[in-house]
Enzyme design. Structure first.
Site, short mmCIF file in Angstrom:
data_model
loop_
_atom_site.label_atom_id
_atom_site.label_comp_id
_atom_site.label_asym_id
_atom_site.label_seq_id
_atom_site.Cartn_x
_atom_site.Cartn_y
_atom_site.Cartn_z
N SER A 1 0.91 -1.44 -0.03
CA SER A 1 0.09 0.39 -0.05
C SER A 1 0.76 1.06 0.08
O SER A 1 -0.28 2.64 0.07
CB SER A 1 -0.95 -0.11 1.19
N ASN B 1 -2.20 -2.79 13.20
CA ASN B 1 -3.52 -2.27 13.27
C ASN B 1 -3.96 -0.91 13.58
O ASN B 1 -5.30 -0.19 13.26
CB ASN B 1 -4.25 -3.86 13.73
N THR C 1 -40.56 25.72 -10.44
CA THR C 1 -40.74 23.99 -9.72
C THR C 1 -40.77 23.25 -11.10
O THR C 1 -40.79 23.89 -11.80
CB THR C 1 -41.97 23.91 -8.95
N SER D 1 -13.65 27.30 -26.38
CA SER D 1 -13.85 25.93 -27.94
C SER D 1 -13.16 25.95 -29.16
O SER D 1 -12.53 27.33 -29.00
CB SER D 1 -15.07 25.84 -28.65
N ASN E 1 -17.01 28.25 -22.04
CA ASN E 1 -18.26 26.76 -21.43
C ASN E 1 -17.64 26.82 -20.54
O ASN E 1 -16.84 27.20 -19.49
CB ASN E 1 -17.53 25.65 -22.10
N GLU F 1 -19.25 21.80 -14.62
CA GLU F 1 -19.46 20.72 -15.69
C GLU F 1 -18.72 19.95 -14.40
O GLU F 1 -19.56 18.53 -14.69
CB GLU F 1 -19.14 20.50 -16.78
N TYR G 1 -9.34 -6.79 12.40
CA TYR G 1 -8.50 -6.04 11.33
C TYR G 1 -8.27 -7.49 10.23
O TYR G 1 -8.65 -8.22 10.40
CB TYR G 1 -7.79 -5.86 11.63
N GLN H 1 -7.29 -2.06 4.05
CA GLN H 1 -6.40 -1.61 2.50
C GLN H 1 -6.71 -0.96 2.15
O GLN H 1 -6.59 0.02 2.02
CB GLN H 1 -5.13 -2.88 3.10
N LYS I 1 -8.15 3.51 1.60
CA LYS I 1 -7.51 4.79 1.86
C LYS I 1 -7.41 5.45 -0.01
O LYS I 1 -7.84 6.38 0.34
CB LYS I 1 -5.89 4.91 2.23
N1 ARG Z 1 -1.18 -1.77 5.78
C1 ARG Z 1 -2.31 -1.93 6.30
C2 ARG Z 1 -3.05 -1.19 6.29
O1 ARG Z 1 -3.75 0.13 5.57
C3 ARG Z 1 -1.36 -1.97 7.64
C4 ARG Z 1 -2.02 -2.75 8.86
C5 ARG Z 1 -1.92 -4.12 8.39
N2 ARG Z 1 -1.96 -5.32 9.34
C6 ARG Z 1 -1.69 -5.97 9.24
N3 ARG Z 1 -2.21 -6.78 10.61
N4 ARG Z 1 -1.44 -6.31 7.82
O2 ARG Z 1 -4.46 -1.57 6.34
#
Ligand code: ARG
Length: 459
Positions: free
Chosen positions: A24, A111, A156, A278, A286, A291, A318, A323, A326
């Site tokens: 990530s 976590n 309306t 344009s 425009n 838009e 968890y 993940q 995000k």
């Molecule tokens: N990169 C993970 C996330 O964004 C972090 C937590 C990872 N925890 C684990 N037990 N692998 O959620």
């Protein structure tokens, strides 16, 4: 080679595809500052609680500051093998300070670490949204104040309904965006509990002080249940839900600006700064910003739906599914802030075309309700009868291709003999809006009251 963070029980390293699906770092590096703030708070707490030595905590603190400045100056080599921002920072800390780095993760898990980092990031975005909305509201208030008594058609079904004031229309958006602002403020209050110290899921046997880390990170208190603390993403969902509603409001306003700026309506002129041309049609100007704002709801609501689907059915606590939270939130936040700023800019710059607004306000039999109300007041007619008489007069005007005020008194009396000349007073659009003095109504005096109220609220 196996992973230095968790490789103890592994004989082989991950497949390249495993690494690719698992990493990530490509996006969660945006939480570097939050990660380092969380680690600094945790290390200081570990030392205060006697779990690590003061000198180790000091080394960690200094090392983290070094890592932060490397990241901020772009001199940090992010590694996919190290998965995420948490392990990238810790691995670099080890290179910088050596052995004490290995003590930072005492009584903590990724976590609770990721939940903490992400909460801090989302909390900043709640504040950014609040500020962005407030700026937009101020731009709307300026428009409303300038045009408290400019008349325009109210619609309306997008059909002419009754005259309203420009200020009243602007103030409708003020109410909508003020509710959006309060949604972010509510959500921020609810989310402001610290997950740090929940550890992997069960808490920890170390004598940590969660109140201390919560306070250091600006949380109101530690989250009360460790299982919930690491598996909760409600704060992200509430951010996305509030963002979705706000984006929906932005899209409605954007749509009106697109319509209003057309050659057929000519209600507003958008500034060159927020318009494009344009490449083939030389006359074109425009409303692209409007838009695009109108379209932003798509990805923002998509993010809301996507994260709800990710979280749906996840067992406690968890799971790596989380993940996937995000990127959705990052994208939604970036686009919401951009849309708010663009709308603020457009509203600040736009010029209402008063003659067009006023001409449109009087067309389409917009004061028919005023006429019916007059029949009720002046002739003591039941409203249903007045509605019918007025309808006949509208039909007469329509057949002659004129507006209600263009009918003669004799024309009117041919429909109802008791109609007298003072009926013409209520057929003008300025009289119409001025008469709508009921609380929340469109009368200029009411609009000015609301402008004053909001200015006081916003300070
Ligand atoms: N990169 C993970 C996330 O964004 C972090 C937590 C990872 N925890 C684990 N037990 N692998 O959620």
């Amino acid at each position: 080679t196996s992973n230095q963070m968790w490789g103890g029980r592994f004989a082989a390293g991950p497949d390249a595809i495993m690494e690719a699906i698992n990493a990530s770092i490509g996006y969660d590096q945006r939480m570097a500052a939050q990660d380092i703030a969380g680690s600094r708070a945790h290390a200081a707490m570990l030392a205060k609680s006697g779990i690590i030595t003061d000198s180790d905590a000091e080394a960690i603190r200094e090392g983290l500051l070094t890592v932060l400045s490397e990241i901020e100056s772009g001199n940090f080599a992010f590694s996919t093998a190290l998965e995420d921002i948490h392990m990238n920072v810790e691995a670099r800390l080890k290179e910088v300070i050596g052995e004490p780095a290995g003590r930072l993760h005492t009584g903590r898990s990724r976590n609770d670490q990721v939940a903490t980092d992400f909460k801090l990031w989302v909390r900043d975005q709640m504040d950014a949204a609040t500020a962005g909305i407030e700026a937009l509201i101020k731009a709307l208030l300026a428009q409303a104040e300038a045009g408290a008594d400019w008349v325009m058609p109210g619609f309306t079904h997008l059909q002419t309904a009754q005259p309203v004031t420009w200020g009243h229309h602007m103030m409708a958006y003020v109410e909508m965006f003020a509710r959006d602002k309060s949604r972010f403020e509510d959500a921020r209050r609810r989310m402001n509990e610290s997950p740090l110290g929940a550890a992997a899921l069960a808490g920890t046997s170390f004598p940590i002080d969660r109140d201390m880390t919560a306070a250091a990170l600006g949380f109101d208190r530690p989250a009360a249940n460790s299982l919930d603390a690491v598996s909760d993403r409600d704060f992200a969902l509430e951010f996305l839900a509030a963002s979705s509603i706000c984006a929906m409001h932005l899209s409605r306003m954007a749509e009106e600006l697109v319509i209003w700026s057309s050659a057929q309506f000519r209600f507003v002129t958008l500034s060159d700064r927020f318009s494009t041309g344009s490449s083939i049609m030389p006359q074109k100007k425009n409303p692209d910003a409007a838009e695009l704002i109108r379209a932003k709801i798509g990805r923002i609501f998509g993010a809301n739906t996507a994260l709800l689907m990710v979280m749906k059915g996840l067992p406690l606590a968890y799971s790596k599914d989380m993940q996937e939270d995000k990127e959705q939130v990052f994208d939604a936040a970036d686009n919401l802030m951009l849309a708010l700023a663009a709308m603020e800019g457009m509203v600040k710059d736009m010029n209402a075309n008063r003659p067009s607004l006023e001409a449109a306000a009087g067309s389409g039999f917009s004061t028919a309700t005023d006429l019916a109300d007059w029949l009720v007041r002046a002739l003591n007619m039941p409203f249903r009868d007045a509605h019918h008489v007025t309808g006949s007069l509208v039909a007469m005007a329509e057949s002659r291709d004129c507006d209600l005020p263009d009918l003669s008194l004799e024309d009117m009396q041919s429909v109802h003999a008791a109609i007298s000349a003072d009926v013409f007073d209520v057929l003008g659009v300025h009289n119409s809006v001025a008469s709508r003095m009921s609380y929340g109504g469109t009368a200029p005096a009411r609009v000015r009251e609301q402008v004053a109220r909001w200015k006081e609220i916003l300070g």
